[in-house]
Design a protein around this motif. Structure first.
Motif, PDB file in Angstrom:
ATOM      1  N   ALA A  16       0.855  -1.187   0.000  1.00 49.86           N
ATOM      2  CA  ALA A  16       0.000   0.000   0.000  1.00 49.86           C
ATOM      3  C   ALA A  16       0.887   1.232   0.000  1.00 49.86           C
ATOM      4  CB  ALA A  16      -0.912   0.002   1.216  1.00 49.86           C
ATOM      5  N   VAL A  17       0.456   2.261  -0.708  1.00 50.17           N
ATOM      6  CA  VAL A  17       1.156   3.544  -0.689  1.00 50.17           C
ATOM      7  C   VAL A  17       0.127   4.631  -0.423  1.00 50.17           C
ATOM      8  CG1 VAL A  17       2.330   5.277  -2.128  1.00 50.17           C
ATOM      9  CG2 VAL A  17       3.094   2.900  -2.169  1.00 50.17           C
ATOM     10  N   MET A  18       0.488   5.567   0.457  1.00 47.03           N
ATOM     11  CA  MET A  18      -0.431   6.640   0.799  1.00 47.03           C
ATOM     12  C   MET A  18       0.184   7.970   0.377  1.00 47.03           C
ATOM     13  SD  MET A  18      -2.145   7.062   4.511  1.00 47.03           S
ATOM     14  CE  MET A  18      -3.153   5.612   4.423  1.00 47.03           C
ATOM     15  N   LEU A  19      -0.597   8.785  -0.313  1.00 47.86           N
ATOM     16  CA  LEU A  19      -0.123  10.098  -0.763  1.00 47.86           C
ATOM     17  C   LEU A  19      -0.850  11.194  -0.008  1.00 47.86           C
ATOM     18  CD1 LEU A  19      -0.283   9.710  -4.660  1.00 47.86           C
ATOM     19  CD2 LEU A  19       1.706   9.387  -3.181  1.00 47.86           C
ATOM     20  N   GLY A  27       3.226   7.418   3.236  1.00 46.39           N
ATOM     21  CA  GLY A  27       3.518   6.150   3.899  1.00 46.39           C
ATOM     22  C   GLY A  27       3.460   4.968   2.952  1.00 46.39           C
ATOM     23  N   ARG A  28       4.151   3.889   3.364  1.00 40.45           N
ATOM     24  CA  ARG A  28       4.125   2.647   2.603  1.00 40.45           C
ATOM     25  C   ARG A  28       3.864   1.502   3.555  1.00 40.45           C
ATOM     26  NH1 ARG A  28       8.882   5.134   1.006  1.00 40.45           N
ATOM     27  NH2 ARG A  28       8.831   5.964  -1.128  1.00 40.45           N
ATOM     28  N   GLY A  29       3.165   0.505   3.093  1.00 41.83           N
ATOM     29  CA  GLY A  29       2.932  -0.668   3.931  1.00 41.83           C
ATOM     30  C   GLY A  29       3.025  -1.922   3.094  1.00 41.83           C
ATOM     31  N   ILE A  30       3.476  -2.989   3.722  1.00 48.09           N
ATOM     32  CA  ILE A  30       3.595  -4.250   2.977  1.00 48.09           C
ATOM     33  C   ILE A  30       3.251  -5.399   3.902  1.00 48.09           C
ATOM     34  CG2 ILE A  30       6.068  -4.410   3.499  1.00 48.09           C
ATOM     35  CD1 ILE A  30       6.356  -5.707   0.659  1.00 48.09           C
ATOM     36  N   THR A  31       2.618  -6.409   3.358  1.00 54.39           N
ATOM     37  CA  THR A  31       2.320  -7.605   4.149  1.00 54.39           C
ATOM     38  C   THR A  31       2.262  -8.805   3.211  1.00 54.39           C
ATOM     39  OG1 THR A  31       0.793  -8.581   5.740  1.00 54.39           O
ATOM     40  CG2 THR A  31      -0.194  -7.334   3.971  1.00 54.39           C
ATOM     41  N   ASN A  32       2.303  -9.986   3.796  1.00 50.33           N
ATOM     42  CA  ASN A  32       2.140 -11.198   2.991  1.00 50.33           C
ATOM     43  C   ASN A  32       0.742 -11.235   2.404  1.00 50.33           C
ATOM     44  OD1 ASN A  32       4.529 -12.664   3.141  1.00 50.33           O
ATOM     45  ND2 ASN A  32       4.068 -13.358   5.210  1.00 50.33           N
ATOM     46  N   SER A  33       0.627 -11.568   1.118  1.00 50.39           N
ATOM     47  CA  SER A  33      -0.719 -11.817   0.585  1.00 50.39           C
ATOM     48  C   SER A  33      -1.156 -13.152   1.157  1.00 50.39           C
ATOM     49  CB  SER A  33      -0.685 -11.886  -0.934  1.00 50.39           C
ATOM     50  OG  SER A  33      -0.311 -10.661  -1.482  1.00 50.39           O
ATOM     51  N   ARG A  34      -2.427 -13.343   1.262  1.00 53.73           N
ATOM     52  CA  ARG A  34      -2.902 -14.603   1.850  1.00 53.73           C
ATOM     53  C   ARG A  34      -4.240 -14.922   1.219  1.00 53.73           C
ATOM     54  NH1 ARG A  34      -2.186 -11.985   7.350  1.00 53.73           N
ATOM     55  NH2 ARG A  34      -0.877 -10.606   6.158  1.00 53.73           N
ATOM     56  N   SER A  35      -4.833 -15.988   1.679  1.00 54.83           N
ATOM     57  CA  SER A  35      -6.100 -16.368   1.064  1.00 54.83           C
ATOM     58  C   SER A  35      -7.144 -15.263   1.271  1.00 54.83           C
ATOM     59  CB  SER A  35      -6.588 -17.682   1.645  1.00 54.83           C
ATOM     60  OG  SER A  35      -6.572 -17.595   3.053  1.00 54.83           O
ATOM     61  N   ALA A  41      -5.238  -6.548   2.248  1.00 56.70           N
ATOM     62  CA  ALA A  41      -5.358  -5.149   1.840  1.00 56.70           C
ATOM     63  C   ALA A  41      -5.497  -4.259   3.071  1.00 56.70           C
ATOM     64  CB  ALA A  41      -6.547  -4.968   0.905  1.00 56.70           C
ATOM     65  N   ALA A  42      -6.308  -4.697   4.031  1.00 60.63           N
ATOM     66  CA  ALA A  42      -6.537  -3.893   5.244  1.00 60.63           C
ATOM     67  C   ALA A  42      -5.234  -3.731   6.025  1.00 60.63           C
ATOM     68  CB  ALA A  42      -7.610  -4.544   6.106  1.00 60.63           C
ATOM     69  N   ILE A  43      -4.470  -4.818   6.126  1.00 58.75           N
ATOM     70  CA  ILE A  43      -3.228  -4.749   6.902  1.00 58.75           C
ATOM     71  C   ILE A  43      -2.203  -3.856   6.204  1.00 58.75           C
ATOM     72  CG2 ILE A  43      -1.242  -6.099   7.689  1.00 58.75           C
ATOM     73  CD1 ILE A  43      -3.215  -8.327   8.390  1.00 58.75           C
ATOM     74  N   ALA A  44      -2.075  -4.042   4.876  1.00 58.75           N
ATOM     75  CA  ALA A  44      -1.115  -3.200   4.148  1.00 58.75           C
ATOM     76  C   ALA A  44      -1.487  -1.736   4.296  1.00 58.75           C
ATOM     77  CB  ALA A  44      -1.076  -3.601   2.677  1.00 58.75           C
ATOM     78  N   LYS A  45      -2.787  -1.485   4.242  1.00 54.96           N
ATOM     79  CA  LYS A  45      -3.249  -0.104   4.356  1.00 54.96           C
ATOM     80  C   LYS A  45      -2.955   0.444   5.758  1.00 54.96           C
ATOM     81  CE  LYS A  45      -7.295   2.768   3.681  1.00 54.96           C
ATOM     82  NZ  LYS A  45      -8.746   2.776   3.647  1.00 54.96           N
ATOM     83  N   ALA A  46      -3.218  -0.389   6.788  1.00 52.27           N
ATOM     84  CA  ALA A  46      -2.951   0.041   8.159  1.00 52.27           C
ATOM     85  C   ALA A  46      -1.456   0.311   8.344  1.00 52.27           C
ATOM     86  CB  ALA A  46      -3.427  -1.033   9.138  1.00 52.27           C
ATOM     87  N   THR A 422       6.061   0.184  -6.670  1.00 50.23           N
ATOM     88  CA  THR A 422       5.742   0.962  -7.874  1.00 50.23           C
ATOM     89  C   THR A 422       4.259   0.873  -8.263  1.00 50.23           C
ATOM     90  OG1 THR A 422       7.978   0.515  -8.638  1.00 50.23           O
ATOM     91  CG2 THR A 422       6.445   1.391 -10.252  1.00 50.23           C
ATOM     92  N   GLY A 423       3.727  -0.354  -8.235  1.00 52.04           N
ATOM     93  CA  GLY A 423       2.326  -0.530  -8.625  1.00 52.04           C
ATOM     94  C   GLY A 423       1.380   0.191  -7.680  1.00 52.04           C
ATOM     95  N   ALA A 424       1.648   0.051  -6.393  1.00 55.12           N
ATOM     96  CA  ALA A 424       0.790   0.700  -5.395  1.00 55.12           C
ATOM     97  C   ALA A 424       0.889   2.217  -5.526  1.00 55.12           C
ATOM     98  CB  ALA A 424       1.197   0.258  -3.990  1.00 55.12           C
ATOM     99  N   LEU A 425       2.092   2.699  -5.832  1.00 55.08           N
ATOM    100  CA  LEU A 425       2.272   4.136  -6.019  1.00 55.08           C
ATOM    101  C   LEU A 425       1.439   4.632  -7.196  1.00 55.08           C
ATOM    102  CD1 LEU A 425       3.685   6.866  -5.595  1.00 55.08           C
ATOM    103  CD2 LEU A 425       5.627   5.997  -6.908  1.00 55.08           C
ATOM    104  N   GLY A 426       1.491   3.878  -8.290  1.00 57.38           N
ATOM    105  CA  GLY A 426       0.701   4.254  -9.466  1.00 57.38           C
ATOM    106  C   GLY A 426      -0.781   4.290  -9.123  1.00 57.38           C
TER     107      GLY A 426
END
Lengths: 441, 428, 391
Positions: A16-19, A27-35, A41-46, A422-426
């Motif tokens: 996730a990237v926040m502008l 801010g930037r956030g990253i987490t393992n993708s999971r089922s 998405a919520a965790i990356a955003k948090a 990069t993708g999240a930034l876009g």
């Protein structure tokens, strides 16, 4: 303050990237993708929100502190916060492990299993409980930041010691494996505010009273800034599974193009090698995609392929590049087919080829596939930006540099340290642009 | 297509095809002769003039895929030694034969009394009928259609074709049926073909309207059905196309877009030209990936595999064998790459397309080898955006829904962005 | 004896150098010694080289880029499910290695080569790119007539390119030269099936491949010399099995693979790898209309192949006959990956072999294959099984 978020739901990680309103990265956030993609998405955003708070805190502190002081304080605070989060998760892990021990499958050894699992988790907690010296913490921080990765390697190390004939290693691990999925899917009780205040307390003894007071005031001012959600746009491999309306979803091709343009405004060609696919993208002067090509259904030439190779060679994914760099004689690899990779690898090893030479060949093979996609999409124009997880692999970068030079001559090759975002930034940029368009309309 | 908004023409077509398979099933009992042949370069009028019933193995294969049976058939063929690498139409057909040869309507397809190998635009056809010859004990007659390598039909090519029809195909049919070649009857059939062809071209050209009343690829597949198979040269086909033309004209008058399996399509947002055959295993899902985004295909080359009629060619009753030769040699896959580029570029212009998309199928080298070059050339000549997706005809293993959807969406969003004026040229 | 050994070594070394020279130095040298001479690159398999020869041109068979050139640009032109050869062709062309060629001929052997001719037309419009349809109708009055016309049309193109009018006599002379060529090749093939230990597979292969690029007269001499010398050598006969290799008529297996087969214990006593030099069995008539003679020979003396429609009742009967004639004990099907003609042919050929109890084994390759271990084991096991337990 209005913020705009982009979320890139990749096959292995979710970013996730926040502008902010000016389009600067907060801010930037990253987490393992999971089922559970919603949760990822919520965790990356948090996580992005948390990191945004730190950026804002930095801005607040900058009004009263000099740069050296900032460098002393902010990273420590961040690490403390992370440690707090970790401890919370360990407690959740303890509860869930206890529940898992009730399963009839392990009834025979239940009590003993319960005791040992609890002991292991206690040891994990003890290790995290006191703030370590900064040096150790930074060293740790170089490894994976994901709770799962850290907890699992520590747990398995302790489980090996705790296992015996009565309670086997597999018994102990099966509890963990079941529990960790549930832990990852549990949201933490305490929010950012509580955690940061606690972290501040933990650090209290290290600073004098007046300094601490200024820090505390800055934290309070930061907490007072309201982050108003100006919108979210999702992209990436799993974007179809995001609970977003259609207009809030963008193709990752477009997002990578725009994200790369933002990172390096002179970008004309983008190569993205992610876990699942490889993309060759051409963009114009404002970051709009003019043509693109992707790999076919075959995983050859993607990050996933390196994963297979790592498994096959019993190495960590991150070790492959550095080992390959030691090669002095690249072995020619003809097949980048994942199905044949194993056989070909064993074949080379058994014929006495050196591991680093084979790995150098494999990296070259992957980049060769990327070169053909690039050629299909229209070639490599100046400047050329390389993104995705594989852009962090030094051997892949070396092979790419060489092949670009041989086939296209001098090209500026850009690799951002944040290329994984990069993708999240876009997506975040699209989000902000959509808000602008709405406002204009 | 299920029960959503079926138009009369759709029902009529279903009826026609059902009746054909019924006739086939009854053929052995009725003493009717059955001829297997291919869609591209088929001599249906000639076959009808001899009163024999045609079977088209590619149609069986694609029908099997639409009924989700192709996977089993292909496995069966691979089990008996066919490579994973080769054309899946062939494997599907061989597998179907080995599994009882049950047609799409659930009735058995009779064995061939003659294999008419119309070798047009696809090398694999040769191998396919060699394989079928091993399966059946029946005569084979081959019609070799020379390739338009230099973009033209030379007198020698035409003469070769006519000679083959006269000295090989017709005698084989005479021997099979015990009746003499009846040129007047053939002329009648050709006249009926011509009439139906006029209306079919009218339908395909209707996509020049905005919104286009038809989808010329996914919908187009249904429109070409009768023309490319057992019905060209019949009154039934003339009636069907007249009916279809009326429906399409009515949609134009009402300003309506195409009808998809999910009902009428929403507002038209993108107009595409598509090169390459569709995927049959996920046909509806594939179509939906376009229709949901408001993308309509205004012209396609696949709908020209059984004959190119929109550049003026019509079957000519006045030159029965010559016209059959011209028809065969004119089929899309029998055309050179420069001709294909020319055709696609002209479609892009004529149908005011926003983009040209290639669906590259793993099975068909005749279509696929060179498509990347074709795409680049058409982009260069027309300036419209090119897109590229990869699937297969009837092997579901080569249809990655996520990958295909990703590419289509990215492609359409790219077109949207270019159009929305956010590009460099506009901003500058 | 010493002389013979040296002659063989020299011939093989020369052939090896020609094989490995993808810069086509031999072509450039030919052009230097033949000012104004034109070179025509021919794709496999059915190039009527007699026509080019008669027009004073040098016909050169092209077979992709082998295993020496890394394919970078070529891959951008073809999807992953297309065979390797056309990628190699594009790579050669775009890297300038084919600059000394004046034209290209694409015989009708499959859809990929067919469409490659179109790519050439689009990409290299200033050079002749000619597709040559071959007849699939085997009536001399129908297919033969058409093919003779096609040959005449091709000859006209060659005349235009070379600026040289070709008389019937000149063409008949060229046919005669190629008849000699076919005969010496047949002698070599005969020796291979009689005494394969004298003419190892890789040597024979290299010597025959030299004919891809050498002027035919030179190649005839080369084969003759090789044959003369090689029979004088004392080469040990090994306890190998005798096999026929089938399916490799277009994209070629790497040399290492051919060596691997023989080292694994298989004497290759017949193969279709170099079939493009001998797709007509026996002589072509040197009387009457030469184009008609060539067409007639193709129809009446053409060798069975996956690219030609088999009008024989029983598919594979010719392969069984070849096995018998060559005294082979089994067949190795070696086909390029994604080669539709060869791979679709295989089940029919295999059935025919099964019916005659001829053992076979099969694998796929690509011209740039780098690993032969699996194939070595497979071929070794096959060889053992037919030697020890075979009929």
């Amino acid at each position: 303050m209005r913020v705009f978020t982009g979320i890139d739901l990749g096959s292995t990680t979710t970013k996730a990237v926040m502008l902010d309103e000016n389009g600067d990265i907060l801010g930037r956030g990253i987490t393992n993708s999971r089922s559970n993609y919603d949760l990822a998405a919520a965790i990356a955003k948090a996580e992005a929100r948390t990191s945004a708070r730190f950026v804002l805190l930095g801005r607040e502190l900058a009004t009263t502190e000099d740069a050296a002081a900032l460098d002393r304080f902010l990273p420590r605070l961040q690490i403390e916060l992370r440690r707090r989060q970790h401890l919370q998760r360990l407690e959740v892990l303890r509860e869930i492990c206890a529940e898992e021990c009730q399963h009839p499958r392990v009834a025979r050894i239940r009590e003993e299993l319960e005791r040992r699992v609890d002991q292991i988790v206690s040891q994990l907690v003890a290790a995290e409980a006191r703030p370590g010296p900064l040096a150790i913490i930074t060293k740790e921080a170089k490894g994976s930041d994901f709770f799962r990765d850290r907890a699992s390697s520590d747990y398995s190390r302790l489980a090996e010691k705790a296992a015996d004939v009565e309670v086997g290693f597999d018994d102990l691990m099966s509890i963990f494996d079941k529990a960790i999925i549930r832990v990852e899917n549990t949201e933490l009780k305490e929010g950012f505010e509580e955690l940061i205040l606690q972290a501040l307390l933990d650090l209290g003894s290290r600073f004098d009273e007046t300094t601490l007071a200024r820090y505390r005031a800055a934290v309070q001012r930061t907490l007072a800034i309201e982050l108003i959600d100006g919108g979210v746009i999702g992209t990436g491999y799993g974007r179809q599974r995001l609970p977003f309306p259609k207009e809030s979803i963008r193709s990752e091709i477009l997002c990578h193009g725009l994200g790369a343009h933002h990172q390096f405004p002179n970008t004309r060609t983008v190569l993205d090698i992610g876990g699942q696919d490889t993309k060759a993208i051409q963009v114009d002067g404002v970051g709009i995609v003019t043509s693109f090509q992707m790999n076919d259904r075959c995983a050859a030439g993607c990050g996933r392929y390196l994963g297979y190779i790592a498994d096959e060679m019993n190495l960590g994914l991150h070790e492959l590049g550095p080992i390959a760099l030691q090669s002095e004689r690249t072995v020619k690899i003809s097949s980048t087919c994942t199905v044949f990779a194993g056989a070909e690898l064993r074949d080379h090893l058994s014929s006495g080829q050196r591991q680093e030479d084979i790995l150098a060949g494999l990296h070259r093979a992957i980049i060769l596939r990327a070169m053909s996609l690039l050629a299909r999409s229209g070639g490599i124009d100046d400047e050329f930006t390389f993104t995705g997880g594989v852009a962090n692999n030094p051997a892949a970068v070396k092979a790419l540099r060489q092949l670009v030079q041989e086939n296209y001559g001098d090209r500026v090759l850009n690799i951002s340290p944040n290329s994984i975002y990069t993708g999240a930034l876009g997506a975040a940029l699209f989000c902000r642009r959509a808000a602008e368009d709405r406002a204009a309309a | 297509m299920d029960n959503v908004d079926k138009e009369p023409s759709m029902l009529k077509q279903k009826e026609m095809i059902g009746a054909h398979f019924d006739r086939l099933a009854e053929a052995p009992a009725q003493g009717k002769k059955v001829v297997y042949t291919f869609v591209p370069g088929n001599l249906t009028e000639l076959l009808l003039s001899f009163d024999v019933l045609p079977v088209y193995p590619e149609i069986n294969a694609l029908q099997s895929a639409m009924r989700k049976r192709s996977g089993d058939f292909i496995s069966e063929a691979e089990r008996i030694g066919h490579s994973e690498d080769v054309c899946t139409y062939v494997k599907c057909d061989i597998g179907m034969k080995r599994s009882g040869n049950i047609g799409p309507t659930g009735k058995p397809i009779p064995k061939p009394d003659l294999l008419l190998l119309s070798y047009t635009g696809c090398f694999t056809f040769l191998k396919w009928f060699e394989l079928l010859r091993e399966e059946y004990d029946c005569p084979v007659v081959l019609l070799h259609t020379p390739y338009q390598a230099d973009g033209e039909i030379t007198p020698s090519m035409r003469e070769y074709m006519v000679r083959q029809i006269r000295s090989e195909v017709i005698p084989a049919l005479e021997k099979l049926t015990g009746r003499a070649y009846d040129e007047d009857r053939l002329r009648e059939c050709l006249e009926l073909s011509r009439q139906a062809e006029d209306d079919m071209v009218h339908v395909l050209e209707s996509a020049q309207n905005r919104p286009s009343p038809i989808d010329a690829y996914f919908g187009g597949v249904f429109y070409i059905g009768p023309m490319f198979t057992a019905f060209r040269g019949t009154k039934a086909a003339v009636d069907y196309y007249a009916m279809l033309k009326q429906e399409v004209d009515a949609r134009i008058a009402r300003g309506e877009g195409p009808i998809t399996p999910d009902g009428p399509m929403g507002p038209e947002k993108y107009r595409l030209v598509v090169e390459g055959p569709p995927n049959w295993t996920h046909f509806r899902e594939f179509w939906r990936m376009f229709s949901e985004e408001g993308a309509v295909v205004v012209a396609s080359t696949y709908t020209k595999v059984g004959g190119v009629f929109d550049f003026g060619f019509r079957h000519d009753p006045n030159d029965p064998l010559g016209t059959l030769a011209d028809y065969c040699m004119g089929c899309y896959t029998n055309r050179s790459l420069p001709q294909r580029v020319e055709m696609l570029a002209s479609y892009a212009k004529k149908f005011s397309a926003d983009g040209i998309l290639v669906n590259s199928v793993k099975s068909c080298n005749s279509f696929s080898a060179g498509q990347l070059v074709i795409l680049r050339e058409v982009e260069k000549r027309t300036g419209i955006a090119g897109g590229f997706i990869e699937t297969d005809l009837v092997d579901a293993r080569y249809f990655s829904a996520a990958n295909v959807k990703n590419r289509i969406e990215s492609y359409l969003q790219m077109i949207e962005q270019k159009r929305s004026g956010k590009t460099e040229e506009v901003r500058a | 004896m010493v002389d013979a050994k040296q002659t063989v070594t020299e011939i093989v070394a020369r052939a090896d150098a020609l094989y490995h020279d993808l810069e086509f130095g031999a072509v450039k040298r030919w052009k230097e010694t033949h000012p104004g001479g034109k070179v025509i690159g021919c794709l496999p398999t059915y190039a009527p080289r007699e026509l080019a020869h008669a027009a004073g041109m040098l016909p050169v068979y092209l077979r992709g880029a082998g295993d020496q050139v890394e394919i970078i640009r070529g891959d951008a032109y073809f999807q992953s499910y297309i065979c390797q050869l056309p990628r190699g062709m594009i790579e050669l062309a775009l890297s300038g290695r084919l600059d000394s060629f004046d034209g290209f001929l694409f015989p009708a052997i499959c859809d990929v080569i067919r469409n490659l001719s179109g790519i050439w037309q689009l990409h290299f419009p200033d050079k002749l790119a000619r597709y040559l349809d071959i007849p699939q109708n085997f009536d001399v009055e129908v297919g033969g007539r058409f093919y003779a016309e096609e040959l005449r049309r091709l000859l006209t193109d060659f005349e235009q390119l070379s600026g040289q009018k070709v008389s019937d006599d000149a063409l008949r002379h060229s046919i005669g030269v190629y008849n000699t060529h076919r005969r010496v090749i047949q002698n070599l093939m005969d020796l291979r099936s009689e005494k394969p230990w004298l003419v190892p597979a890789d040597e024979t292969y290299l010597v025959l491949r030299a004919g891809d690029v050498l002027p035919v007269e030179e190649h005839i001499e080369m084969i003759k010399q090789y044959l003369q010398s090689v029979v004088e050598l004392e080469r040990p006969m090994r306890d190998h099995s005798r096999v026929v290799v089938s399916g490799a008529f277009c994209e070629q297996p790497p040399l290492g693979l051919i060596r691997t087969l023989e080292r694994a214990g298989c004497y290759i006593v017949w193969d279709d790898m170099t079939i493009s030099a001998r797709f007509i069995a026996g002589d072509v008539s040197t009387s009457g209309d030469p184009c008609v003679a060539l067409a007639r020979a193709f129809i009446e003396q053409g060798v069975e192949s996956a690219s030609v429609y088999s009008c024989k009742k029983k598919k594979g009967s010719e392969l069984c006959e070849t096995v018998r004639k060559a005294g082979a004990q089994g067949v190795i099907f070696a086909a390029p990956s994604f080669c539709d003609p060869a791979l679709l042919d295989q089940p029919m050929l295999q059935t025919a072999l099964d019916q005659e109890s001829i053992p076979w084994t099969a694998f796929k390759y690509a011209e740039n294959l780098g690993q032969f271990q699996v194939i070595r084991e497979q071929a070794g096991t096959f060889s053992d099984s037919i030697r020890l337990w075979g009929a």
